[in-house]
Enzyme design. Structure first.
Site, PDB file in Angstrom:
ATOM      1  N   TRP A   1      44.880  63.452  -0.907  1.00 22.58           N
ATOM      2  CA  TRP A   1      45.738  63.372   0.282  1.00 22.58           C
ATOM      3  C   TRP A   1      47.163  63.175  -0.213  1.00 22.58           C
ATOM      4  CZ3 TRP A   1      43.139  64.840   4.398  1.00 22.58           C
ATOM      5  CH2 TRP A   1      41.748  64.690   4.398  1.00 22.58           C
TER       6      TRP A   1
ATOM      7  N   ASP B   1      46.887  69.248  10.099  1.00 24.19           N
ATOM      8  CA  ASP B   1      46.871  67.802  10.336  1.00 24.19           C
ATOM      9  C   ASP B   1      48.039  67.450  11.245  1.00 24.19           C
ATOM     10  OD1 ASP B   1      46.374  64.917   9.964  1.00 24.19           O
ATOM     11  OD2 ASP B   1      45.149  65.581   8.280  1.00 24.19           O
TER      12      ASP B   1
ATOM     13  N   ARG C   1      50.313  67.259   4.753  1.00 28.22           N
ATOM     14  CA  ARG C   1      51.298  66.177   4.614  1.00 28.22           C
ATOM     15  C   ARG C   1      52.438  66.638   3.712  1.00 28.22           C
ATOM     16  NH1 ARG C   1      46.483  63.622   5.535  1.00 28.22           N
ATOM     17  NH2 ARG C   1      46.558  62.555   7.550  1.00 28.22           N
TER      18      ARG C   1
ATOM     19  N   HIS D   1      43.642  64.294  14.337  1.00 31.59           N
ATOM     20  CA  HIS D   1      44.588  64.874  13.373  1.00 31.59           C
ATOM     21  C   HIS D   1      45.172  66.179  13.910  1.00 31.59           C
ATOM     22  CE1 HIS D   1      44.076  61.954  10.184  1.00 31.59           C
ATOM     23  NE2 HIS D   1      42.778  61.991  10.368  1.00 31.59           N
TER      24      HIS D   1
ATOM     25  N   GLU E   1      38.496  60.373  11.875  1.00 30.71           N
ATOM     26  CA  GLU E   1      39.584  59.532  12.380  1.00 30.71           C
ATOM     27  C   GLU E   1      40.139  60.044  13.704  1.00 30.71           C
ATOM     28  OE1 GLU E   1      41.427  57.670   8.337  1.00 30.71           O
ATOM     29  OE2 GLU E   1      42.077  59.698   8.814  1.00 30.71           O
TER      30      GLU E   1
END
Ligand code: ACM
Length: 584
Positions: A499, A217, A188, A288, A358
Protein backbone atom coordinates in the site's frame (compact mmCIF):
# COMPACT_ATOMS: atom_id res chain seq x y z
CA UNK A 1 19.56 -26.63 -0.99
CA UNK A 2 22.75 -26.88 1.06
CA UNK A 3 26.18 -25.40 0.43
CA UNK A 4 27.46 -28.92 -0.29
CA UNK A 5 25.15 -29.46 -3.26
CA UNK A 6 25.33 -25.87 -4.48
CA UNK A 7 28.09 -26.01 -7.09
CA UNK A 8 30.54 -23.12 -7.15
CA UNK A 9 31.10 -20.78 -10.06
CA UNK A 10 34.63 -20.62 -11.54
CA UNK A 11 35.62 -18.06 -8.93
CA UNK A 12 34.71 -20.59 -6.26
CA UNK A 13 31.58 -18.80 -5.11
CA UNK A 14 28.30 -20.64 -4.57
CA UNK A 15 25.57 -19.92 -7.05
CA UNK A 16 23.24 -18.33 -4.52
CA UNK A 17 19.99 -19.24 -6.24
CA UNK A 18 16.91 -17.39 -4.93
CA UNK A 19 14.31 -18.81 -4.59
CA UNK A 20 16.13 -22.01 -3.67
CA UNK A 21 15.41 -24.86 -6.08
CA UNK A 22 14.11 -28.22 -4.91
CA UNK A 23 17.44 -29.92 -5.70
CA UNK A 24 20.70 -28.78 -7.25
CA UNK A 25 23.68 -31.09 -7.57
CA UNK A 26 27.01 -30.96 -9.32
CA UNK A 27 27.23 -33.40 -12.25
CA UNK A 28 30.85 -33.06 -13.35
CA UNK A 29 34.04 -31.05 -12.95
CA UNK A 30 33.65 -28.86 -16.02
CA UNK A 31 32.08 -25.53 -16.89
CA UNK A 32 30.04 -24.30 -19.80
CA UNK A 33 30.71 -20.74 -20.93
CA UNK A 34 28.31 -19.35 -23.54
CA UNK A 35 30.07 -17.53 -26.35
CA UNK A 36 29.32 -15.87 -29.68
CA UNK A 37 28.74 -19.29 -31.26
CA UNK A 38 26.23 -20.48 -28.70
CA UNK A 39 22.87 -21.11 -30.33
CA UNK A 40 19.45 -21.03 -28.75
CA UNK A 41 17.48 -24.07 -29.89
CA UNK A 42 13.86 -23.58 -28.89
CA UNK A 43 11.52 -26.53 -29.16
CA UNK A 44 7.78 -26.24 -29.80
CA UNK A 45 5.92 -24.25 -27.14
CA UNK A 46 8.98 -22.52 -25.68
CA UNK A 47 8.72 -19.16 -27.46
CA UNK A 48 8.28 -17.05 -24.30
CA UNK A 49 11.54 -18.28 -22.79
CA UNK A 50 13.28 -18.01 -26.16
CA UNK A 51 12.15 -14.40 -26.63
CA UNK A 52 13.12 -13.47 -23.10
CA UNK A 53 16.57 -15.09 -23.26
CA UNK A 54 17.33 -13.43 -26.55
CA UNK A 55 15.99 -10.00 -25.58
CA UNK A 56 17.10 -9.81 -21.93
CA UNK A 57 20.01 -12.16 -21.34
CA UNK A 58 21.70 -12.01 -24.75
CA UNK A 59 22.21 -8.21 -24.61
CA UNK A 60 23.53 -8.42 -21.04
CA UNK A 61 26.17 -10.91 -22.15
CA UNK A 62 26.79 -9.25 -25.50
CA UNK A 63 25.89 -12.52 -27.24
CA UNK A 64 23.47 -13.03 -30.13
CA UNK A 65 22.14 -16.40 -28.86
CA UNK A 66 21.32 -17.04 -32.50
CA UNK A 67 18.52 -19.37 -33.47
CA UNK A 68 19.59 -22.90 -34.27
CA UNK A 69 19.68 -24.05 -37.90
CA UNK A 70 20.39 -20.66 -39.42
CA UNK A 71 23.65 -21.81 -40.94
CA UNK A 72 25.63 -19.37 -38.85
CA UNK A 73 28.19 -20.81 -36.49
CA UNK A 74 30.63 -17.98 -36.04
CA UNK A 75 28.19 -15.65 -34.30
CA UNK A 76 29.43 -12.68 -36.28
CA UNK A 77 26.19 -11.92 -38.08
CA UNK A 78 23.19 -10.31 -36.48
CA UNK A 79 20.47 -12.67 -35.32
CA UNK A 80 17.89 -13.55 -37.94
CA UNK A 81 14.22 -14.17 -37.31
CA UNK A 82 13.57 -17.74 -36.15
CA UNK A 83 10.61 -18.08 -38.49
CA UNK A 84 11.26 -17.99 -42.25
CA UNK A 85 9.22 -15.50 -44.24
CA UNK A 86 5.94 -16.94 -45.46
CA UNK A 87 7.14 -17.12 -49.07
CA UNK A 88 10.64 -18.45 -48.30
CA UNK A 89 11.85 -21.79 -49.62
CA UNK A 90 11.99 -24.42 -46.88
CA UNK A 91 15.45 -24.37 -45.31
CA UNK A 92 17.72 -27.27 -46.18
CA UNK A 93 18.38 -28.28 -42.63
CA UNK A 94 20.63 -31.24 -43.34
CA UNK A 95 23.60 -29.35 -44.73
CA UNK A 96 23.16 -26.20 -42.67
CA UNK A 97 22.79 -27.71 -39.18
CA UNK A 98 25.19 -26.32 -36.60
CA UNK A 99 27.50 -28.76 -34.85
CA UNK A 100 26.05 -30.49 -31.82
CA UNK A 101 26.84 -28.80 -28.57
CA UNK A 102 27.37 -25.21 -27.53
CA UNK A 103 23.64 -24.69 -27.35
CA UNK A 104 20.98 -23.60 -24.96
CA UNK A 105 18.17 -26.03 -25.62
CA UNK A 106 14.58 -25.37 -24.53
CA UNK A 107 12.03 -28.18 -24.48
CA UNK A 108 8.56 -28.80 -23.14
CA UNK A 109 8.43 -32.15 -21.36
CA UNK A 110 4.95 -32.88 -20.12
CA UNK A 111 6.20 -35.56 -17.73
CA UNK A 112 7.32 -32.67 -15.48
CA UNK A 113 5.02 -30.60 -13.26
CA UNK A 114 3.36 -27.76 -15.17
CA UNK A 115 5.54 -25.00 -13.73
CA UNK A 116 8.44 -27.30 -12.95
CA UNK A 117 11.69 -27.57 -14.87
CA UNK A 118 14.90 -29.54 -15.09
CA UNK A 119 18.05 -27.63 -16.00
CA UNK A 120 21.21 -29.49 -16.96
CA UNK A 121 24.59 -27.92 -17.62
CA UNK A 122 27.14 -29.94 -19.58
CA UNK A 123 30.59 -28.54 -20.43
CA UNK A 124 30.57 -29.85 -23.99
CA UNK A 125 26.90 -29.64 -24.93
CA UNK A 126 25.71 -26.53 -23.13
CA UNK A 127 22.47 -26.07 -21.22
CA UNK A 128 19.24 -27.97 -21.57
CA UNK A 129 16.08 -26.67 -19.92
CA UNK A 130 13.05 -28.93 -19.91
CA UNK A 131 9.84 -27.52 -18.50
CA UNK A 132 6.46 -29.09 -17.84
CA UNK A 133 4.95 -26.26 -19.90
CA UNK A 134 6.06 -22.98 -21.45
CA UNK A 135 5.90 -21.53 -17.92
CA UNK A 136 8.22 -24.19 -16.54
CA UNK A 137 10.75 -23.53 -19.31
CA UNK A 138 10.51 -19.80 -18.55
CA UNK A 139 11.22 -20.32 -14.83
CA UNK A 140 14.16 -22.49 -15.82
CA UNK A 141 15.43 -19.65 -18.01
CA UNK A 142 15.23 -17.34 -14.99
CA UNK A 143 17.39 -19.79 -13.07
CA UNK A 144 19.86 -19.85 -15.96
CA UNK A 145 20.25 -16.06 -15.72
CA UNK A 146 21.06 -16.37 -12.02
CA UNK A 147 23.67 -19.03 -12.83
CA UNK A 148 25.28 -16.65 -15.34
CA UNK A 149 26.14 -14.19 -12.59
CA UNK A 150 25.03 -10.70 -11.58
CA UNK A 151 26.20 -9.03 -14.79
CA UNK A 152 23.63 -11.12 -16.68
CA UNK A 153 21.07 -8.81 -15.00
CA UNK A 154 22.37 -5.71 -16.77
CA UNK A 155 21.14 -4.30 -20.09
CA UNK A 156 24.57 -4.35 -21.76
CA UNK A 157 27.93 -5.98 -21.07
CA UNK A 158 30.25 -4.02 -18.79
CA UNK A 159 33.34 -5.71 -20.23
CA UNK A 160 33.72 -7.36 -23.66
CA UNK A 161 33.72 -11.13 -23.54
CA UNK A 162 33.48 -11.38 -19.74
CA UNK A 163 30.85 -14.10 -19.53
CA UNK A 164 30.80 -16.26 -16.45
CA UNK A 165 31.03 -20.02 -16.89
CA UNK A 166 28.43 -22.27 -15.32
CA UNK A 167 29.45 -25.36 -13.38
CA UNK A 168 28.14 -28.71 -14.63
CA UNK A 169 25.06 -29.46 -12.61
CA UNK A 170 21.49 -30.66 -12.65
CA UNK A 171 18.73 -28.60 -11.06
CA UNK A 172 15.26 -30.02 -10.55
CA UNK A 173 12.66 -27.59 -9.42
CA UNK A 174 8.96 -26.79 -9.14
CA UNK A 175 6.89 -24.34 -7.08
CA UNK A 176 5.09 -25.04 -3.83
CA UNK A 177 2.16 -22.73 -4.66
CA UNK A 178 0.37 -21.90 -7.90
CA UNK A 179 -0.48 -18.33 -6.70
CA UNK A 180 2.70 -16.40 -5.91
CA UNK A 181 1.68 -12.80 -5.87
CA UNK A 182 2.48 -9.18 -5.31
CA UNK A 183 -0.24 -6.56 -4.91
CA UNK A 184 0.63 -2.98 -5.79
CA UNK A 185 -1.62 -0.07 -4.83
CA UNK A 186 -1.45 2.40 -7.73
CA UNK A 187 -4.27 4.56 -6.37
CA UNK A 188 -2.66 6.25 -3.39
CA UNK A 189 0.42 6.88 -5.49
CA UNK A 190 0.45 6.24 -9.20
CA UNK A 191 3.12 3.98 -10.67
CA UNK A 192 3.96 4.93 -14.25
CA UNK A 193 3.29 2.30 -16.87
CA UNK A 194 7.01 1.82 -17.59
CA UNK A 195 7.59 1.17 -13.90
CA UNK A 196 4.77 -1.39 -13.85
CA UNK A 197 6.57 -3.18 -16.70
CA UNK A 198 9.78 -3.01 -14.66
CA UNK A 199 7.98 -4.54 -11.68
CA UNK A 200 6.69 -7.36 -13.89
CA UNK A 201 10.30 -8.07 -14.80
CA UNK A 202 11.23 -8.04 -11.11
CA UNK A 203 8.40 -10.46 -10.32
CA UNK A 204 9.54 -12.79 -13.09
CA UNK A 205 13.11 -12.66 -11.79
CA UNK A 206 11.78 -14.00 -8.48
CA UNK A 207 9.47 -16.61 -10.10
CA UNK A 208 6.37 -14.79 -8.87
CA UNK A 209 3.40 -15.25 -11.18
CA UNK A 210 0.51 -13.05 -9.99
CA UNK A 211 0.36 -9.26 -10.20
CA UNK A 212 -2.63 -7.98 -8.23
CA UNK A 213 -3.28 -4.52 -9.65
CA UNK A 214 -5.13 -2.34 -7.10
CA UNK A 215 -6.56 0.12 -9.61
CA UNK A 216 -9.23 2.03 -7.71
CA UNK A 217 -9.52 3.60 -4.28
CA UNK A 218 -10.69 6.73 -2.46
CA UNK A 219 -7.65 8.74 -3.57
CA UNK A 220 -7.64 7.96 -7.29
CA UNK A 221 -9.27 5.95 -10.10
CA UNK A 222 -6.50 4.72 -12.39
CA UNK A 223 -8.08 2.81 -15.30
CA UNK A 224 -9.72 4.40 -18.33
CA UNK A 225 -13.34 3.31 -18.73
CA UNK A 226 -14.63 4.57 -22.07
CA UNK A 227 -18.31 4.70 -21.19
CA UNK A 228 -17.64 6.64 -17.97
CA UNK A 229 -14.99 9.21 -18.90
CA UNK A 230 -15.35 11.21 -15.69
CA UNK A 231 -13.88 8.29 -13.73
CA UNK A 232 -10.51 9.43 -15.04
CA UNK A 233 -11.27 13.08 -15.93
CA UNK A 234 -12.34 13.78 -12.34
CA UNK A 235 -11.43 10.63 -10.43
CA UNK A 236 -7.78 10.19 -11.42
CA UNK A 237 -6.34 13.25 -9.69
CA UNK A 238 -6.48 15.13 -6.44
CA UNK A 239 -5.59 18.73 -5.69
CA UNK A 240 -2.94 17.90 -3.09
CA UNK A 241 -1.63 14.97 -1.02
CA UNK A 242 -0.81 14.26 2.58
CA UNK A 243 2.99 14.02 2.94
CA UNK A 244 3.62 11.15 5.35
CA UNK A 245 1.10 9.16 7.36
CA UNK A 246 -2.36 10.67 7.97
CA UNK A 247 -1.16 11.91 11.37
CA UNK A 248 1.54 13.96 9.66
CA UNK A 249 0.80 17.66 9.46
CA UNK A 250 2.62 18.10 6.16
CA UNK A 251 1.01 18.48 2.76
CA UNK A 252 2.37 18.30 -0.74
CA UNK A 253 0.39 21.11 -2.35
CA UNK A 254 0.76 20.10 -5.99
CA UNK A 255 -2.00 18.42 -7.99
CA UNK A 256 -1.35 14.71 -8.17
CA UNK A 257 -2.68 12.08 -10.52
CA UNK A 258 -2.38 9.73 -13.44
CA UNK A 259 -4.13 6.79 -15.05
CA UNK A 260 -3.59 3.95 -17.51
CA UNK A 261 -5.28 4.21 -20.88
CA UNK A 262 -6.95 1.07 -22.16
CA UNK A 263 -4.01 0.53 -24.50
CA UNK A 264 -1.61 0.87 -21.54
CA UNK A 265 -3.59 -1.85 -19.76
CA UNK A 266 -3.50 -4.09 -22.84
CA UNK A 267 0.26 -3.60 -23.03
CA UNK A 268 0.71 -4.44 -19.33
CA UNK A 269 -1.45 -7.57 -19.62
CA UNK A 270 0.43 -8.77 -22.70
CA UNK A 271 3.83 -8.01 -21.18
CA UNK A 272 2.85 -9.95 -18.07
CA UNK A 273 1.54 -12.88 -20.13
CA UNK A 274 4.84 -13.07 -21.98
CA UNK A 275 6.42 -13.60 -18.54
CA UNK A 276 3.82 -16.14 -17.37
CA UNK A 277 2.39 -13.63 -14.92
CA UNK A 278 -1.37 -13.28 -14.58
CA UNK A 279 -2.71 -9.82 -13.81
CA UNK A 280 -5.59 -9.69 -11.32
CA UNK A 281 -7.33 -6.32 -11.65
CA UNK A 282 -9.03 -4.94 -8.56
CA UNK A 283 -12.08 -2.67 -8.80
CA UNK A 284 -12.92 -2.02 -5.15
CA UNK A 285 -16.63 -2.04 -4.13
CA UNK A 286 -18.64 -1.02 -2.13
CA UNK A 287 -16.10 0.85 0.03
CA UNK A 288 -12.91 2.69 -1.01
CA UNK A 289 -15.05 4.42 -3.62
CA UNK A 290 -14.71 8.15 -2.95
CA UNK A 291 -12.92 8.86 -6.24
CA UNK A 292 -15.70 7.11 -8.21
CA UNK A 293 -18.41 8.96 -6.26
CA UNK A 294 -16.61 12.26 -6.85
CA UNK A 295 -16.80 11.53 -10.58
CA UNK A 296 -20.41 10.26 -10.58
CA UNK A 297 -22.13 11.67 -7.46
CA UNK A 298 -25.24 9.53 -7.98
CA UNK A 299 -23.17 6.49 -6.97
CA UNK A 300 -23.06 7.77 -3.36
CA UNK A 301 -25.61 7.92 -0.59
CA UNK A 302 -27.17 11.17 -1.76
CA UNK A 303 -29.87 11.22 0.90
CA UNK A 304 -27.29 11.66 3.66
CA UNK A 305 -24.33 13.33 1.92
CA UNK A 306 -23.91 16.11 -0.62
CA UNK A 307 -21.91 13.85 -2.90
CA UNK A 308 -21.82 16.50 -5.64
CA UNK A 309 -19.28 18.42 -3.53
CA UNK A 310 -16.87 15.50 -3.14
CA UNK A 311 -13.41 15.26 -4.71
CA UNK A 312 -10.97 12.36 -4.76
CA UNK A 313 -9.61 12.22 -1.23
CA UNK A 314 -6.38 14.10 -0.39
CA UNK A 315 -5.79 12.30 2.91
CA UNK A 316 -5.15 8.69 3.93
CA UNK A 317 -7.34 6.29 5.85
CA UNK A 318 -10.72 4.72 5.16
CA UNK A 319 -13.20 7.14 3.62
CA UNK A 320 -16.78 7.06 4.95
CA UNK A 321 -18.07 7.63 1.39
CA UNK A 322 -19.30 4.26 0.17
CA UNK A 323 -21.50 3.21 -2.74
CA UNK A 324 -25.28 3.47 -2.48
CA UNK A 325 -26.89 0.00 -2.67
CA UNK A 326 -29.03 0.83 -5.69
CA UNK A 327 -29.77 -0.89 -8.98
CA UNK A 328 -28.17 2.11 -10.67
CA UNK A 329 -24.90 1.40 -8.83
CA UNK A 330 -25.00 -2.26 -9.88
CA UNK A 331 -25.60 -1.36 -13.53
CA UNK A 332 -22.80 1.22 -13.42
CA UNK A 333 -20.26 -1.27 -12.10
CA UNK A 334 -21.43 -3.95 -14.52
CA UNK A 335 -20.57 -1.40 -17.21
CA UNK A 336 -17.14 -0.87 -15.67
CA UNK A 337 -16.56 -4.60 -15.38
CA UNK A 338 -17.63 -5.26 -18.97
CA UNK A 339 -14.72 -3.09 -20.10
CA UNK A 340 -12.43 -4.65 -17.50
CA UNK A 341 -13.26 -8.17 -18.77
CA UNK A 342 -12.47 -7.05 -22.28
CA UNK A 343 -9.10 -5.64 -21.21
CA UNK A 344 -8.20 -8.63 -19.03
CA UNK A 345 -9.24 -11.63 -21.18
CA UNK A 346 -10.42 -14.82 -19.48
CA UNK A 347 -7.51 -16.98 -20.63
CA UNK A 348 -5.02 -14.53 -19.08
CA UNK A 349 -6.97 -13.16 -16.11
CA UNK A 350 -9.47 -15.73 -14.83
CA UNK A 351 -9.64 -13.91 -11.47
CA UNK A 352 -11.22 -10.50 -10.96
CA UNK A 353 -10.82 -8.84 -7.54
CA UNK A 354 -13.74 -6.73 -6.35
CA UNK A 355 -12.24 -5.54 -3.07
CA UNK A 356 -14.95 -5.70 -0.45
CA UNK A 357 -12.65 -4.49 2.35
CA UNK A 358 -13.11 -1.74 4.90
CA UNK A 359 -16.61 -0.61 4.00
CA UNK A 360 -17.78 1.62 6.88
CA UNK A 361 -21.49 1.11 7.40
CA UNK A 362 -22.29 4.56 8.91
CA UNK A 363 -23.80 6.05 5.76
CA UNK A 364 -25.98 2.97 5.18
CA UNK A 365 -27.12 3.14 8.82
CA UNK A 366 -28.05 6.80 8.41
CA UNK A 367 -29.57 6.51 4.94
CA UNK A 368 -33.35 5.90 4.76
CA UNK A 369 -32.85 4.66 1.19
CA UNK A 370 -30.26 2.08 2.28
CA UNK A 371 -32.45 0.97 5.18
CA UNK A 372 -35.41 0.56 2.84
CA UNK A 373 -33.18 -1.50 0.58
CA UNK A 374 -32.21 -3.78 3.48
CA UNK A 375 -35.91 -4.37 4.18
CA UNK A 376 -36.80 -4.84 0.52
CA UNK A 377 -34.00 -7.34 -0.06
CA UNK A 378 -34.61 -9.08 3.29
CA UNK A 379 -30.87 -9.10 4.04
CA UNK A 380 -31.26 -8.21 7.73
CA UNK A 381 -28.62 -5.54 8.28
CA UNK A 382 -25.73 -3.61 6.76
CA UNK A 383 -23.47 -6.69 6.70
CA UNK A 384 -26.20 -8.40 4.71
CA UNK A 385 -26.18 -5.49 2.30
CA UNK A 386 -22.43 -5.77 1.83
CA UNK A 387 -22.80 -9.51 1.21
CA UNK A 388 -25.65 -8.83 -1.28
CA UNK A 389 -23.32 -6.52 -3.20
CA UNK A 390 -20.56 -9.11 -3.41
CA UNK A 391 -22.93 -11.98 -4.22
CA UNK A 392 -24.32 -9.97 -7.11
CA UNK A 393 -20.89 -9.60 -8.67
CA UNK A 394 -19.97 -13.19 -7.84
CA UNK A 395 -22.86 -14.49 -9.94
CA UNK A 396 -22.29 -11.82 -12.59
CA UNK A 397 -18.62 -12.80 -12.95
CA UNK A 398 -19.34 -16.54 -12.71
CA UNK A 399 -21.87 -16.22 -15.54
CA UNK A 400 -19.05 -14.73 -17.61
CA UNK A 401 -16.59 -17.51 -16.82
CA UNK A 402 -14.57 -15.56 -14.24
CA UNK A 403 -13.81 -16.07 -10.58
CA UNK A 404 -14.38 -13.40 -7.97
CA UNK A 405 -11.70 -12.65 -5.39
CA UNK A 406 -12.32 -10.39 -2.41
CA UNK A 407 -10.67 -9.32 0.81
CA UNK A 408 -11.71 -11.31 3.87
CA UNK A 409 -14.47 -8.87 4.88
CA UNK A 410 -16.53 -10.60 2.18
CA UNK A 411 -17.07 -13.33 4.78
CA UNK A 412 -19.26 -10.91 6.75
CA UNK A 413 -22.91 -11.55 6.07
CA UNK A 414 -22.10 -14.83 4.29
CA UNK A 415 -19.55 -15.78 1.63
CA UNK A 416 -20.61 -15.70 -2.01
CA UNK A 417 -20.57 -19.25 -3.47
CA UNK A 418 -17.74 -18.81 -5.98
CA UNK A 419 -15.55 -16.45 -3.99
CA UNK A 420 -11.83 -16.81 -3.42
CA UNK A 421 -10.63 -14.95 -0.32
CA UNK A 422 -7.55 -12.75 0.12
CA UNK A 423 -6.94 -13.23 3.85
CA UNK A 424 -5.40 -9.95 5.01
CA UNK A 425 -6.56 -9.29 8.57
CA UNK A 426 -4.57 -12.29 9.78
CA UNK A 427 -5.03 -15.99 9.10
CA UNK A 428 -8.56 -16.13 10.57
CA UNK A 429 -10.59 -15.25 7.49
CA UNK A 430 -8.51 -17.60 5.38
CA UNK A 431 -8.98 -20.46 7.83
CA UNK A 432 -12.76 -19.98 7.91
CA UNK A 433 -12.96 -19.74 4.11
CA UNK A 434 -10.68 -22.75 3.50
CA UNK A 435 -12.64 -24.87 5.98
CA UNK A 436 -15.81 -23.90 4.11
CA UNK A 437 -14.23 -25.17 0.87
CA UNK A 438 -13.26 -21.81 -0.64
CA UNK A 439 -9.89 -21.08 -2.18
CA UNK A 440 -7.68 -18.74 -0.20
CA UNK A 441 -4.67 -16.53 -0.86
CA UNK A 442 -2.86 -15.94 2.42
CA UNK A 443 -1.60 -12.36 2.73
CA UNK A 444 -1.89 -11.46 6.44
CA UNK A 445 -0.97 -7.86 7.14
CA UNK A 446 0.91 -8.87 10.26
CA UNK A 447 3.33 -10.83 8.09
CA UNK A 448 3.50 -9.73 4.47
CA UNK A 449 2.36 -6.11 4.21
CA UNK A 450 5.56 -4.67 2.83
CA UNK A 451 4.48 -1.12 3.64
CA UNK A 452 5.14 -2.03 7.28
CA UNK A 453 8.57 -0.92 8.46
CA UNK A 454 11.43 -3.39 8.22
CA UNK A 455 13.47 -2.27 11.19
CA UNK A 456 12.81 -0.69 14.58
CA UNK A 457 15.50 1.99 14.24
CA UNK A 458 14.75 5.73 14.09
CA UNK A 459 16.00 6.11 10.51
CA UNK A 460 13.32 4.08 8.73
CA UNK A 461 11.60 6.43 6.26
CA UNK A 462 8.02 7.33 7.30
CA UNK A 463 7.81 4.18 9.43
CA UNK A 464 4.40 2.57 9.68
CA UNK A 465 3.05 -0.61 11.22
CA UNK A 466 4.91 -3.39 12.97
CA UNK A 467 8.56 -4.24 12.51
CA UNK A 468 8.70 -6.95 9.87
CA UNK A 469 12.30 -7.80 9.13
CA UNK A 470 13.75 -9.80 6.27
CA UNK A 471 14.00 -12.73 8.69
CA UNK A 472 10.34 -12.34 9.76
CA UNK A 473 9.24 -12.56 6.13
CA UNK A 474 11.55 -15.54 5.57
CA UNK A 475 9.84 -17.33 8.47
CA UNK A 476 6.31 -16.55 7.24
CA UNK A 477 4.26 -19.71 6.77
CA UNK A 478 1.23 -19.36 4.46
CA UNK A 479 -0.52 -22.57 5.58
CA UNK A 480 -1.59 -22.56 9.24
CA UNK A 481 -0.58 -25.91 10.81
CA UNK A 482 -4.05 -26.33 12.33
CA UNK A 483 -5.74 -26.73 8.93
CA UNK A 484 -6.90 -30.20 7.90
CA UNK A 485 -5.22 -31.51 4.72
CA UNK A 486 -8.43 -30.85 2.76
CA UNK A 487 -8.67 -27.26 3.97
CA UNK A 488 -4.91 -26.74 3.46
CA UNK A 489 -5.33 -27.73 -0.19
CA UNK A 490 -7.58 -24.68 -0.56
CA UNK A 491 -4.67 -22.37 0.26
CA UNK A 492 -3.76 -21.87 -3.37
CA UNK A 493 -0.99 -19.47 -2.55
CA UNK A 494 0.28 -16.38 -0.96
CA UNK A 495 0.81 -12.74 -1.77
CA UNK A 496 2.78 -9.77 -0.46
CA UNK A 497 0.86 -6.49 -0.47
CA UNK A 498 2.19 -2.97 -0.96
CA UNK A 499 0.00 0.00 0.00
CA UNK A 500 1.59 3.20 -1.17
CA UNK A 501 0.34 6.05 1.06
CA UNK A 502 3.92 6.83 2.15
CA UNK A 503 5.59 5.77 -1.13
CA UNK A 504 5.59 8.82 -3.36
CA UNK A 505 8.05 7.52 -5.91
CA UNK A 506 9.52 4.37 -7.35
CA UNK A 507 12.60 4.36 -5.12
CA UNK A 508 10.36 4.38 -2.01
CA UNK A 509 8.48 1.36 -3.36
CA UNK A 510 11.76 -0.41 -4.10
CA UNK A 511 12.96 0.33 -0.58
CA UNK A 512 9.87 -1.20 1.04
CA UNK A 513 9.65 -4.17 -1.31
CA UNK A 514 13.31 -5.20 -1.44
CA UNK A 515 15.00 -7.21 -0.13
CA UNK A 516 11.90 -8.65 1.55
CA UNK A 517 10.32 -9.75 -1.74
CA UNK A 518 13.27 -12.11 -2.21
CA UNK A 519 12.46 -13.82 1.11
CA UNK A 520 8.79 -13.85 0.21
CA UNK A 521 9.54 -15.42 -3.17
CA UNK A 522 11.36 -18.27 -1.47
CA UNK A 523 8.41 -18.81 0.89
CA UNK A 524 6.04 -18.91 -2.09
CA UNK A 525 8.17 -21.06 -4.40
CA UNK A 526 10.43 -23.30 -2.33
CA UNK A 527 9.30 -26.09 -0.07
CA UNK A 528 10.74 -24.66 3.13
CA UNK A 529 10.56 -26.49 6.45
CA UNK A 530 8.52 -25.18 9.40
CA UNK A 531 9.38 -21.55 10.25
CA UNK A 532 11.62 -22.27 13.24
CA UNK A 533 13.65 -24.79 11.23
CA UNK A 534 14.34 -22.55 8.23
CA UNK A 535 18.00 -21.90 7.49
CA UNK A 536 17.92 -18.13 7.67
CA UNK A 537 21.71 -17.90 7.93
CA UNK A 538 21.96 -19.79 4.64
CA UNK A 539 19.39 -17.51 3.05
CA UNK A 540 21.33 -14.44 4.22
CA UNK A 541 24.49 -15.90 2.67
CA UNK A 542 22.69 -16.38 -0.64
CA UNK A 543 21.38 -12.82 -0.34
CA UNK A 544 24.98 -11.62 -0.66
CA UNK A 545 24.88 -12.80 -4.25
CA UNK A 546 21.31 -11.65 -4.74
CA UNK A 547 22.11 -8.06 -3.69
CA UNK A 548 24.57 -7.98 -6.57
CA UNK A 549 21.77 -8.98 -8.95
CA UNK A 550 19.49 -6.30 -7.52
CA UNK A 551 22.34 -3.78 -7.92
CA UNK A 552 22.71 -4.77 -11.57
CA UNK A 553 18.94 -4.35 -12.05
CA UNK A 554 19.01 -0.90 -10.41
CA UNK A 555 16.75 -1.76 -7.47
CA UNK A 556 16.83 0.75 -4.58
CA UNK A 557 16.55 -1.90 -1.86
CA UNK A 558 17.07 -1.31 1.84
CA UNK A 559 20.70 -2.22 2.51
CA UNK A 560 21.26 -4.67 5.39
CA UNK A 561 22.94 -1.88 7.39
CA UNK A 562 19.95 0.44 7.15
CA UNK A 563 18.84 3.28 4.89
CA UNK A 564 21.34 5.31 2.91
CA UNK A 565 21.19 9.06 3.62
CA UNK A 566 18.91 9.76 0.66
CA UNK A 567 16.60 6.92 1.62
CA UNK A 568 15.71 8.60 4.94
CA UNK A 569 12.79 11.02 5.31
CA UNK A 570 13.65 12.95 8.46
CA UNK A 571 10.78 14.98 9.88
CA UNK A 572 8.00 13.21 7.95
CA UNK A 573 5.75 11.40 10.40
CA UNK A 574 4.86 7.75 10.02
CA UNK A 575 2.78 5.69 12.42
CA UNK A 576 4.87 2.87 13.87
CA UNK A 577 3.06 0.29 15.95
CA UNK A 578 4.89 -1.28 18.86
CA UNK A 579 4.93 -4.78 20.26
CA UNK A 580 3.90 -8.06 18.74
CA UNK A 581 1.31 -7.90 16.00
CA UNK A 582 -2.02 -9.50 16.91
CA UNK A 583 -3.42 -12.59 15.24
CA UNK A 584 -0.08 -14.18 14.40
C1 ACM B 1 -6.66 -3.93 3.06
O1 ACM B 1 -5.52 -3.85 3.53
N1 ACM B 1 -7.55 -2.99 3.32
C2 ACM B 1 -7.05 -5.02 2.21
Amino acid sequence: MTAADNPPDPAGEPMDLIPAPRTAAGSGPGFFTPDARTVLRAGPGTATAERWLRSAVGPALGLPLAPANTGRTDGTEPAEPAEPAANAEPADRTDRAEPAGNAIVLLVDESLEREGYRLQVDAARGVEIRGGSAAGVFWGAQTLRQLLGPDAFRRAPIAPGAVRGIAEQIIEDSPRFSWRGLMLDVSRHFTQKTDILRYLDLLAAHKLNVFHFHLTDDQGWRIEIKRYPRLTETGSWRSRSKWGHRYSELWDEKPYGGYYTQDDIREIVAYAADRHITVVPEIDVPGHSQAAIAAYPELGNTDVVDTASLSPWDDWGVSPHVLAPTENTLRFYEGVLEEVLDLFPAELSPYIHIGGDECPKDQWKASPAAQARIAELGVGDEDGLQSWFIRHFDSWLTARGRRLVGWDEILEGGLAPGATVSSWRGYGGGITAAEAGHDVVMCPEQQVYLDHRQDGGPDEPMPIGYVRTLEDVYRFEPVPPTLSPEAAAHVIGTQANVWTEVMQERSRIDYQVFPRLAAFAEVAWSRLPAPAERDYAGFERRMNGHYRRLDALGVDYRPPGGPLPWQKRPGVAGFPKEGTPPNV
